[in-house]
Design an enzyme around this catalytic site. Structure first.
Site, PDB file in Angstrom:
ATOM      1  N   TYR A   1      24.879  42.911  33.028  1.00 26.87           N
ATOM      2  CA  TYR A   1      25.970  43.860  33.258  1.00 26.87           C
ATOM      3  C   TYR A   1      25.521  45.202  32.703  1.00 26.87           C
ATOM      4  CZ  TYR A   1      29.233  40.061  34.372  1.00 26.87           C
ATOM      5  OH  TYR A   1      29.873  38.994  34.960  1.00 26.87           O
TER       6      TYR A   1
ATOM      7  N   LYS B   1      36.172  35.866  37.427  1.00 24.09           N
ATOM      8  CA  LYS B   1      37.273  34.940  37.179  1.00 24.09           C
ATOM      9  C   LYS B   1      38.037  34.463  38.419  1.00 24.09           C
ATOM     10  CE  LYS B   1      36.605  34.856  32.846  1.00 24.09           C
ATOM     11  NZ  LYS B   1      35.897  33.673  32.348  1.00 24.09           N
TER      12      LYS B   1
ATOM     13  N   TYR C   1      34.646  34.792  28.546  1.00 27.41           N
ATOM     14  CA  TYR C   1      33.721  34.683  29.676  1.00 27.41           C
ATOM     15  C   TYR C   1      33.453  33.228  30.052  1.00 27.41           C
ATOM     16  CZ  TYR C   1      30.138  36.300  32.907  1.00 27.41           C
ATOM     17  OH  TYR C   1      29.438  36.575  34.054  1.00 27.41           O
TER      18      TYR C   1
END
Length: 380
Positions: A186, A282, A370
């Site tokens: 990321y 998610k 996460y």
């Protein structure tokens, strides 16, 4: 499909109506990160063998910013891993198992209307092979996404909608190129966010922040690779492999929640009830969590006439939905260039990233969310 699999294990009959062909749903590329609990649920449902053989278990993620990579040790902080395994692969596994078990899946079945929700036997009207059909049910699970018929079948005054649209989107690239990182990266670059992920040992999935009205066809392959190199690489020797680009598309970003997730004998699940920005990985996991609450609730009703699980379904799911929304929005704001941010806000964003990378409690907070929150037990 997962709800059908879970209910079949307890002898409860279901019919799955899918508007597209089997080939279509098995080939469309979607999310690829499974939380610890999601992977465990697929194994428990008897559809985890191929995932474990071909999926890629990851014990950490990387945050790349300020010219360096910073490892977030998911397993060390939580004792859990994530599994990188494409949503279309999960769909393949579920379809194969349902059909092998004699499950009823009707492809290319276009649902036209849902009726009779205030009664004991609601009806689904749909078109299949050019012919109109009517399906009488005990309950309906609306797993038909944001644009489906289920949610719009509920009287508008019975639902409250919460929605937020972001002033940026993701330009996604699917490339035939071997991954050069064992973990997802990321990246926060001054020109915007980028994500390095993978779908298999030979295919990478990459994204970078763009305008919502960006035209992916306006980007040549060379320009796409140049932008990805610029945003992802930090000058420490790590680089990304290039290869033929198989797909490029722009995905708008929004947050959406509808309350409640039930109306009479209709239960909303997945994108029909909620959408999160993709930064936290998610979407698929929330949908799987929904049906892990709904399935045992339906079993209790059918086996014992006990309605408490069904009555608490919306409340239990929404607690998780809002916590996941909060985490996904937090990651999004931390990693994306905000078009209207001033210098003060940009420095705060940098401090947030530095805290997540250097402070163990902040890193644990990121890691716990996460890898996935624990499922809440249904009402007893």
């Amino acid at each position: 499909l997962m709800l059908s699999q879970l209910l079949a294990a307890r002898g409860i009959d279901t019919v799955v109506l899918e508007r597209h062909s089997r080939d279509y749903v098995e080939s469309r590329i979607r999310a690829g990160v499974l939380e610890h609990q999601s992977a465990a649920a697929l194994r428990a449902a008897g559809v985890g063998a191929r995932m474990d053989a071909q999926g890629m278990a990851h014990s950490s993620i990387d945050l790349a910013f300020a010219g360096a990579h910073h490892r977030i040790d998911l397993e060390g902080l939580t004792g859990k891993k994530i599994m990188v395994y494409g949503q279309h692969e999960v769909v393949k596994d579920l379809i194969a198992q349902r059909l092998a078990d004699g499950g009823d899946i009707r492809f290319e079945a276009e649902v036209n209307a849902i009726e009779g929700l205030d009664g004991d036997q609601p009806k689904v009207r749909y078109t299949h092979n050019g012919q109109p059909h009517e399906l009488v049910c005990d309950f309906i699970a609306g797993c038909d996404g944001y644009h489906g018929v289920s949610r719009t079948s509920v009287p508008s005054n019975a639902l409250k909608v919460y929605e937020h649209r972001y002033p940026y989107a993701w330009l996604g690239v699917l490339a035939e190129a071997a991954p050069t990182s064992d973990e997802l990266v990321y990246a926060r670059h001054e020109t915007g966010f980028a994500l390095y992920s993978m779908r298999s040992p030979s295919v990478t999935r990459l994204y970078f922040q763009c305008r919502p009205d960006e035209d992916p066809e306006a980007w040549s392959d060379a320009a796409l690779w140049a932008e990805l190199h610029r945003r992802l690489e930090t000058g420490d020797g790590w680089t990304i492999n290039e290869g033929p680009i198989l797909q490029k598309n722009v995905a708008p970003m929004r947050s959406f929640v509808v309350e409640p997730m039930r109306y009479q004998r209709l239960f909303l699940a997945g994108d029909a009830a909620h959408i999160v920005p993709p930064t936290g990985a998610k979407g698929m996991n929330l949908a799987l969590a929904d049906v892990q609450v709904l399935a045992p609730a339906l079993v209790r009703w059918f086996e014992a006439g006990d309605p408490r699980g069904l009555d608490s379904y919306s409340e239990v799911c929404l607690k998780r939905v809002w916590r996941v929304q909060r985490f996904s929005v937090w990651m999004t704001r931390m990693l994306h260039a905000q078009p209207d941010a001033d210098a003060f806000e940009e420095r705060l964003q940098q401090a947030e990233l530095a805290s997540a990378a250097a402070c163990e409690s902040a890193a644990r907070h990121l890691a716990e969310n996460y890898v996935g929150l624990p499922l809440e037990a249904p009402a007893t």
